[in-house]
Write a protein that holds these residues in place. Structure first.
Motif, PDB file in Angstrom:
ATOM      1  N   LYS A  71      -2.266   4.676  -2.508  1.00  0.00           N
ATOM      2  CA  LYS A  71      -2.092   3.230  -2.715  1.00  0.00           C
ATOM      3  C   LYS A  71      -1.869   2.511  -1.382  1.00  0.00           C
ATOM      4  N   ASN A  72      -2.701   2.871  -0.423  1.00  0.00           N
ATOM      5  CA  ASN A  72      -2.630   2.237   0.891  1.00  0.00           C
ATOM      6  C   ASN A  72      -3.102   0.785   0.808  1.00  0.00           C
ATOM      7  N   TYR A  73      -2.678  -0.009   1.777  1.00  0.00           N
ATOM      8  CA  TYR A  73      -2.922  -1.453   1.716  1.00  0.00           C
ATOM      9  C   TYR A  73      -4.085  -1.838   2.624  1.00  0.00           C
ATOM     10  N   PHE A  74      -5.093  -2.500   2.028  1.00  0.00           N
ATOM     11  CA  PHE A  74      -6.293  -2.915   2.756  1.00  0.00           C
ATOM     12  C   PHE A  74      -6.471  -4.434   2.747  1.00  0.00           C
ATOM     13  N   GLY A  75      -5.436  -5.162   2.413  1.00  0.00           N
ATOM     14  CA  GLY A  75      -5.538  -6.604   2.296  1.00  0.00           C
ATOM     15  C   GLY A  75      -5.592  -7.006   0.834  1.00  0.00           C
ATOM     16  N   PRO A  76      -5.397  -8.292   0.537  1.00  0.00           N
ATOM     17  CA  PRO A  76      -5.326  -8.738  -0.860  1.00  0.00           C
ATOM     18  C   PRO A  76      -6.599  -8.505  -1.648  1.00  0.00           C
ATOM     19  N   GLN A  77      -7.743  -8.410  -0.977  1.00  0.00           N
ATOM     20  CA  GLN A  77      -9.012  -8.193  -1.671  1.00  0.00           C
ATOM     21  C   GLN A  77      -9.465  -6.741  -1.632  1.00  0.00           C
ATOM     22  N   GLY A  78      -8.655  -5.850  -1.111  1.00  0.00           N
ATOM     23  CA  GLY A  78      -9.060  -4.453  -0.999  1.00  0.00           C
ATOM     24  C   GLY A  78      -9.843  -4.196   0.276  1.00  0.00           C
ATOM     25  N   LEU A  79     -10.604  -3.130   0.292  1.00  0.00           N
ATOM     26  CA  LEU A  79     -11.352  -2.744   1.485  1.00  0.00           C
ATOM     27  C   LEU A  79     -12.232  -3.890   1.982  1.00  0.00           C
ATOM     28  N   GLY A  80     -12.122  -4.197   3.268  1.00  0.00           N
ATOM     29  CA  GLY A  80     -12.952  -5.242   3.849  1.00  0.00           C
ATOM     30  C   GLY A  80     -14.404  -4.831   3.953  1.00  0.00           C
ATOM     31  N   ASN A  81     -15.270  -5.804   4.175  1.00  0.00           N
ATOM     32  CA  ASN A  81     -16.708  -5.529   4.243  1.00  0.00           C
ATOM     33  C   ASN A  81     -17.073  -4.594   5.387  1.00  0.00           C
ATOM     34  N   ASN A  82     -16.261  -4.591   6.446  1.00  0.00           N
ATOM     35  CA  ASN A  82     -16.560  -3.739   7.600  1.00  0.00           C
ATOM     36  C   ASN A  82     -15.739  -2.455   7.597  1.00  0.00           C
ATOM     37  N   VAL A  83     -15.072  -2.169   6.474  1.00  0.00           N
ATOM     38  CA  VAL A  83     -14.237  -0.969   6.363  1.00  0.00           C
ATOM     39  C   VAL A  83     -14.956   0.056   5.492  1.00  0.00           C
ATOM     40  N   VAL A  84     -15.035   1.286   5.971  1.00  0.00           N
ATOM     41  CA  VAL A  84     -15.711   2.364   5.250  1.00  0.00           C
ATOM     42  C   VAL A  84     -14.674   3.367   4.764  1.00  0.00           C
ATOM     43  N   ALA A  85     -14.694   3.657   3.480  1.00  0.00           N
ATOM     44  CA  ALA A  85     -13.859   4.732   2.947  1.00  0.00           C
ATOM     45  C   ALA A  85     -14.497   6.062   3.332  1.00  0.00           C
ATOM     46  N   LEU A  86     -13.800   6.837   4.140  1.00  0.00           N
ATOM     47  CA  LEU A  86     -14.338   8.102   4.632  1.00  0.00           C
ATOM     48  C   LEU A  86     -14.057   9.266   3.691  1.00  0.00           C
ATOM     49  N   ALA A  87     -12.837   9.303   3.152  1.00  0.00           N
ATOM     50  CA  ALA A  87     -12.430  10.411   2.294  1.00  0.00           C
ATOM     51  C   ALA A  87     -11.455   9.891   1.252  1.00  0.00           C
ATOM     52  N   SER A  88     -11.439  10.557   0.099  1.00  0.00           N
ATOM     53  CA  SER A  88     -10.553  10.145  -0.986  1.00  0.00           C
ATOM     54  C   SER A  88     -10.061  11.372  -1.733  1.00  0.00           C
ATOM     55  N   ALA A  89      -9.074  11.144  -2.601  1.00  0.00           N
ATOM     56  CA  ALA A  89      -8.541  12.214  -3.435  1.00  0.00           C
ATOM     57  C   ALA A  89      -8.158  11.630  -4.787  1.00  0.00           C
ATOM     58  N   LYS A  90      -8.307  12.424  -5.847  1.00  0.00           N
ATOM     59  CA  LYS A  90      -7.908  12.012  -7.190  1.00  0.00           C
ATOM     60  C   LYS A  90      -6.412  12.274  -7.351  1.00  0.00           C
ATOM     61  N   LEU A  91      -5.614  11.252  -7.110  1.00  0.00           N
ATOM     62  CA  LEU A  91      -4.164  11.376  -7.112  1.00  0.00           C
ATOM     63  C   LEU A  91      -3.544  10.150  -7.757  1.00  0.00           C
ATOM     64  N   PRO A  92      -2.288  10.297  -8.259  1.00  0.00           N
ATOM     65  CA  PRO A  92      -1.528  11.541  -8.453  1.00  0.00           C
ATOM     66  C   PRO A  92      -2.111  12.339  -9.612  1.00  0.00           C
ATOM     67  N   PRO A  93      -1.822  13.625  -9.704  1.00  0.00           N
ATOM     68  CA  PRO A  93      -2.482  14.455 -10.723  1.00  0.00           C
ATOM     69  C   PRO A  93      -2.206  14.021 -12.153  1.00  0.00           C
ATOM     70  N   GLU A  94      -1.011  13.430 -12.407  1.00  0.00           N
ATOM     71  CA  GLU A  94      -0.696  13.042 -13.782  1.00  0.00           C
ATOM     72  C   GLU A  94      -1.367  11.741 -14.199  1.00  0.00           C
ATOM     73  N   ASP A  95      -1.856  10.964 -13.247  1.00  0.00           N
ATOM     74  CA  ASP A  95      -2.555   9.713 -13.551  1.00  0.00           C
ATOM     75  C   ASP A  95      -3.542   9.425 -12.421  1.00  0.00           C
ATOM     76  N   PRO A  96      -4.569  10.250 -12.285  1.00  0.00           N
ATOM     77  CA  PRO A  96      -5.388  10.207 -11.077  1.00  0.00           C
ATOM     78  C   PRO A  96      -6.223   8.946 -10.941  1.00  0.00           C
TER      79      PRO A  96
END
Length: 238
Positions: A137-162
């Motif tokens: 739940k990292n913070y990328f601004g009020p609109q989420g990831l910016g247009n010039n921001v690339v998500a490089l890696a992700s994980a299905k977390l937390p395991p009880e509510d991924p």
């Protein structure tokens, strides 16, 4: 990086704190931050050091933060969450902040997936499992990831509510400067994880505007026991 194979070689200075010797700030390609939260928010004279870093960033210097160095806490950001790291790095880990609450938790198993296989930072990086504390739940601004921001890696977390949590990201700023953040490793021994190590080394090269070789940057791993005995992998299933 000084021992990286091929043509990916850097002159590296390791400094504890923001350098008093301002000669070290000349002709930098990139700065890599490690620390308990974003270091310049914790060290003395944050306004002066942030002004110096701002000038470096405006001149095109790259920035990479890993694990807790990606973090800001209450009192270090205004109520609306605006902070230079949003522009310089694309986002940050927000702890105890008024505007947003990220989550720090150690997971027995996190499956790290490659989100941007064509990005240079992910050259040669394969999905991997890790016992670590990837912030979610990292913070990328009020609109989420910016247009010039690339998500490089992700994980299905937390395991009880991924959810599909972004745990590494990169930004290319309007002036051509680059930034990257990765919210691991918490445990020092996890530098033994080759794909994690490769992602970070590739990131250092990329934010420095160096070419990442095909297959990514692989370096031989020194014995961790030469640094801190407690960093050695314990005799446990983990």
């Amino acid at each position: 990086m000084e021992s990286a194979p091929g043509e990916v070689r850097f002159d590296v200075s390791v400094v504890e704190g923001w350098p008093d010797d301002k000669q070290l700030l000349r002709n930098l390609n990139a700065i890599v931050f490690s620390g308990d939260r974003f270091p310049l928010a914790e060290l003395p004279n944050p306004e002066a050091s942030m002004a110096e870093l701002k000038q470096l960033i405006e001149d095109g210097c790259g920035i990479l933060c890993y694990h807790y160095a990606t973090g800001l806490t209450a009192g270090q950001v205004p109520a609306d969450g605006q902070h230079p790291l949003l522009d310089w790095m694309g986002g940050y880990f927000a702890t105890r902040c008024e505007h947003h609450q990220s989550v720090a938790r150690i997971f027995d198993r996190a499956r790290v997936e490659v989100r941007a296989p064509q990005h240079p930072v992910m050259c040669g990086v394969q999905p991997f499992d890790i016992f670590d504390e990837p912030y979610i739940k990292n913070y990328f601004g009020p609109q989420g990831l910016g247009n010039n921001v690339v998500a490089l890696a992700s994980a299905k977390l937390p395991p009880e509510d991924p959810g599909d949590e972004v745990i590494a990201w990169a930004v290319e700023r309007n002036n051509g400067g680059r930034g990257m953040a990765i919210v691991m490793p918490h445990f020092y021994r996890n530098w033994k994880v080759e794909d994690l190590r490769k992602m970070i080394l590739n990131g250092v090269a990329w934010v420095s505007h160096a070419s990442v070789p095909d297959g990514g940057i692989a370096v031989s791993l020194p014995g961790l026991e030469t640094f801190r005995p407690e960093a050695v992998e314990p005799n446990s299933p983990r």
